[in-house]
Write a protein that holds these residues in place. Structure first.
Motif, PDB file in Angstrom:
ATOM      1  N   CYS A   1       0.833  -1.204   0.000  1.00  0.00           N
ATOM      2  CA  CYS A   1       0.000   0.000   0.000  1.00  0.00           C
ATOM      3  C   CYS A   1       0.861   1.245   0.000  1.00  0.00           C
ATOM      4  O   CYS A   1       1.866   1.312   0.691  1.00  0.00           O
ATOM      5  N   ALA A   2       0.479   2.208  -0.791  1.00  0.00           N
ATOM      6  CA  ALA A   2       1.138   3.514  -0.803  1.00  0.00           C
ATOM      7  C   ALA A   2       0.109   4.560  -0.418  1.00  0.00           C
ATOM      8  O   ALA A   2      -1.061   4.426  -0.733  1.00  0.00           O
ATOM      9  N   CYS A   3       0.538   5.571   0.266  1.00  0.00           N
ATOM     10  CA  CYS A   3      -0.367   6.652   0.638  1.00  0.00           C
ATOM     11  C   CYS A   3       0.240   7.965   0.176  1.00  0.00           C
ATOM     12  O   CYS A   3       1.399   8.255   0.466  1.00  0.00           O
ATOM     13  N   VAL A   4      -0.508   8.731  -0.577  1.00  0.00           N
ATOM     14  CA  VAL A   4      -0.020   9.985  -1.131  1.00  0.00           C
ATOM     15  C   VAL A   4      -0.818  11.118  -0.506  1.00  0.00           C
ATOM     16  O   VAL A   4      -2.039  11.066  -0.427  1.00  0.00           O
ATOM     17  N   CYS A   5      -0.146  12.146  -0.072  1.00  0.00           N
ATOM     18  CA  CYS A   5      -0.751  13.285   0.615  1.00  0.00           C
ATOM     19  C   CYS A   5      -1.678  14.075  -0.312  1.00  0.00           C
ATOM     20  O   CYS A   5      -1.618  13.957  -1.527  1.00  0.00           O
ATOM     21  N   ALA A   6      -2.492  14.934   0.289  1.00  0.00           N
ATOM     22  CA  ALA A   6      -3.444  15.749  -0.466  1.00  0.00           C
ATOM     23  C   ALA A   6      -2.769  16.789  -1.350  1.00  0.00           C
ATOM     24  O   ALA A   6      -3.437  17.575  -1.986  1.00  0.00           O
ATOM     25  N   CYS A   7      -1.459  16.801  -1.419  1.00  0.00           N
ATOM     26  CA  CYS A   7      -0.771  17.777  -2.265  1.00  0.00           C
ATOM     27  C   CYS A   7      -0.701  17.323  -3.727  1.00  0.00           C
ATOM     28  O   CYS A   7      -0.198  18.036  -4.570  1.00  0.00           O
ATOM     29  N   THR A   8      -1.242  16.137  -4.045  1.00  0.00           N
ATOM     30  CA  THR A   8      -1.225  15.658  -5.419  1.00  0.00           C
ATOM     31  C   THR A   8      -1.870  16.669  -6.360  1.00  0.00           C
ATOM     32  O   THR A   8      -1.410  16.854  -7.484  1.00  0.00           O
ATOM     33  N   CYS A   9      -2.899  17.342  -5.900  1.00  0.00           N
ATOM     34  CA  CYS A   9      -3.611  18.281  -6.767  1.00  0.00           C
ATOM     35  C   CYS A   9      -2.809  19.537  -7.062  1.00  0.00           C
ATOM     36  O   CYS A   9      -3.134  20.262  -7.992  1.00  0.00           O
ATOM     37  N   ILE A  10      -1.750  19.807  -6.282  1.00  0.00           N
ATOM     38  CA  ILE A  10      -0.959  21.006  -6.552  1.00  0.00           C
ATOM     39  C   ILE A  10       0.397  20.693  -7.169  1.00  0.00           C
ATOM     40  O   ILE A  10       1.178  21.592  -7.417  1.00  0.00           O
ATOM     41  N   THR A  11       0.652  19.415  -7.436  1.00  0.00           N
ATOM     42  CA  THR A  11       1.900  19.059  -8.089  1.00  0.00           C
ATOM     43  C   THR A  11       1.894  19.620  -9.514  1.00  0.00           C
ATOM     44  O   THR A  11       0.839  19.786 -10.125  1.00  0.00           O
ATOM     45  N   GLN A  12       3.055  19.931 -10.015  1.00  0.00           N
ATOM     46  CA  GLN A  12       3.145  20.523 -11.357  1.00  0.00           C
ATOM     47  C   GLN A  12       2.623  19.585 -12.434  1.00  0.00           C
ATOM     48  O   GLN A  12       2.040  20.010 -13.413  1.00  0.00           O
ATOM     49  N   ASP A  13       2.858  18.286 -12.290  1.00  0.00           N
ATOM     50  CA  ASP A  13       2.475  17.321 -13.323  1.00  0.00           C
ATOM     51  C   ASP A  13       1.787  16.137 -12.659  1.00  0.00           C
ATOM     52  O   ASP A  13       2.424  15.137 -12.353  1.00  0.00           O
ATOM     53  N   HIS A  14       0.482  16.252 -12.446  1.00  0.00           N
ATOM     54  CA  HIS A  14      -0.240  15.165 -11.779  1.00  0.00           C
ATOM     55  C   HIS A  14      -0.227  13.889 -12.606  1.00  0.00           C
ATOM     56  O   HIS A  14      -0.225  12.797 -12.054  1.00  0.00           O
ATOM     57  N   LYS A  15      -0.179  14.016 -13.920  1.00  0.00           N
ATOM     58  CA  LYS A  15      -0.138  12.810 -14.760  1.00  0.00           C
ATOM     59  C   LYS A  15       1.125  12.009 -14.482  1.00  0.00           C
ATOM     60  O   LYS A  15       1.086  10.777 -14.372  1.00  0.00           O
ATOM     61  N   LYS A  16       2.235  12.704 -14.341  1.00  0.00           N
ATOM     62  CA  LYS A  16       3.497  12.029 -14.028  1.00  0.00           C
ATOM     63  C   LYS A  16       3.430  11.384 -12.641  1.00  0.00           C
ATOM     64  O   LYS A  16       3.912  10.257 -12.442  1.00  0.00           O
ATOM     65  N   ALA A  17       2.823  12.073 -11.677  1.00  0.00           N
ATOM     66  CA  ALA A  17       2.711  11.539 -10.320  1.00  0.00           C
ATOM     67  C   ALA A  17       1.848  10.273 -10.302  1.00  0.00           C
ATOM     68  O   ALA A  17       2.211   9.277  -9.667  1.00  0.00           O
ATOM     69  N   PHE A  18       0.707  10.289 -11.010  1.00  0.00           N
ATOM     70  CA  PHE A  18      -0.159   9.110 -11.033  1.00  0.00           C
ATOM     71  C   PHE A  18       0.497   7.960 -11.787  1.00  0.00           C
ATOM     72  O   PHE A  18       0.387   6.800 -11.396  1.00  0.00           O
ATOM     73  N   ALA A  19       1.191   8.280 -12.884  1.00  0.00           N
ATOM     74  CA  ALA A  19       1.904   7.244 -13.635  1.00  0.00           C
ATOM     75  C   ALA A  19       2.998   6.612 -12.769  1.00  0.00           C
ATOM     76  O   ALA A  19       3.222   5.397 -12.807  1.00  0.00           O
ATOM     77  N   GLU A  20       3.672   7.421 -11.954  1.00  0.00           N
ATOM     78  CA  GLU A  20       4.712   6.903 -11.065  1.00  0.00           C
ATOM     79  C   GLU A  20       4.098   6.030  -9.966  1.00  0.00           C
ATOM     80  O   GLU A  20       4.661   4.988  -9.611  1.00  0.00           O
ATOM     81  N   ALA A  21       2.958   6.415  -9.446  1.00  0.00           N
ATOM     82  CA  ALA A  21       2.271   5.589  -8.447  1.00  0.00           C
ATOM     83  C   ALA A  21       1.940   4.230  -9.048  1.00  0.00           C
ATOM     84  O   ALA A  21       2.141   3.186  -8.408  1.00  0.00           O
ATOM     85  N   TYR A  22       1.465   4.232 -10.282  1.00  0.00           N
ATOM     86  CA  TYR A  22       1.163   2.965 -10.960  1.00  0.00           C
ATOM     87  C   TYR A  22       2.433   2.148 -11.154  1.00  0.00           C
ATOM     88  O   TYR A  22       2.462   0.942 -10.908  1.00  0.00           O
TER      89      TYR A  22
END
Length: 173
Positions: free
Chosen positions: A6-27
């Motif tokens: 399990c991974a837990c990501v903070c509520a700052c995902t919405c303010i990251t510069q590139d959310h697509k990159k962040a979600f792809a990295e989580a995957y």
């Protein structure tokens, strides 16, 4: 025995510069069957925590400087919970996505208490320091504080909490 990565990501995902990159990295980093919990800012209309300061400024005739970045609620605005589920499964490849909301309320019983807490936590030490300094210089600081107190009191007197709605996305690879 059930084992879950399990991974837990903070509520700052919405303010990251590139959310697509962040979600792809989580995957990418999750093992097959792994679960990630991702928090983003949820429903703006249910998140008065960050709307009171701009509303107080407007009430006293002060315009906020233009915001060059996108709205922090941009991910939720793309189609609500249904759009979020579709984005996570179709765009990023997660097997399943569930979305639920949590309201993170500030524990206050009156407008003065809220304004004091907000100024201590968000204003005097946060991103709005230059604007607050300008309000002090121009003699508008106290009027802004009183406007925030009044607006907060109206919300609390109506029995509504002041807080931030957070969308929690639980995804499985």
């Amino acid at each position: 025995v059930c084992v879950c990565v399990c991974a837990c990501v903070c509520a700052c995902t919405c303010i990251t510069q590139d959310h697509k990159k962040a979600f792809a990295e989580a995957y990418r980093v999750l093992k097959p069957g792994g679960v990630a919990c991702i928090g983003i800012w949820g429903d703006e209309s249910n998140s008065e925590l960050f709307s009171l300061f701009p509303r107080a400024l407007k009430r006293i005739g002060v315009a906020l400087p233009p915001n060059p970045t996108r709205n922090n609620y941009h991910l939720q605005e793309r189609g609500g919970d249904v759009g979020l589920r579709a984005m996570m499964t179709k765009e990023f490849g997660f097997h399943r996505c569930t979305v639920f909301h949590v309201h993170n309320a500030v524990g206050c019983l009156d407008g003065k208490e809220f304004a004091h807490k907000w100024l201590r936590c968000m204003g005097d030490e946060g991103l709005d320091v230059p604007l607050l300094a300008k309000l002090r210089e121009t003699g508008q600081y106290q009027a802004m504080v009183e406007a925030m107190e009044t607006l907060a009191e109206e919300i609390l007197a109506a029995g509504r909490p002041i807080g931030l709605d957070v969308s929690i996305l639980v995804v499985r690879k």
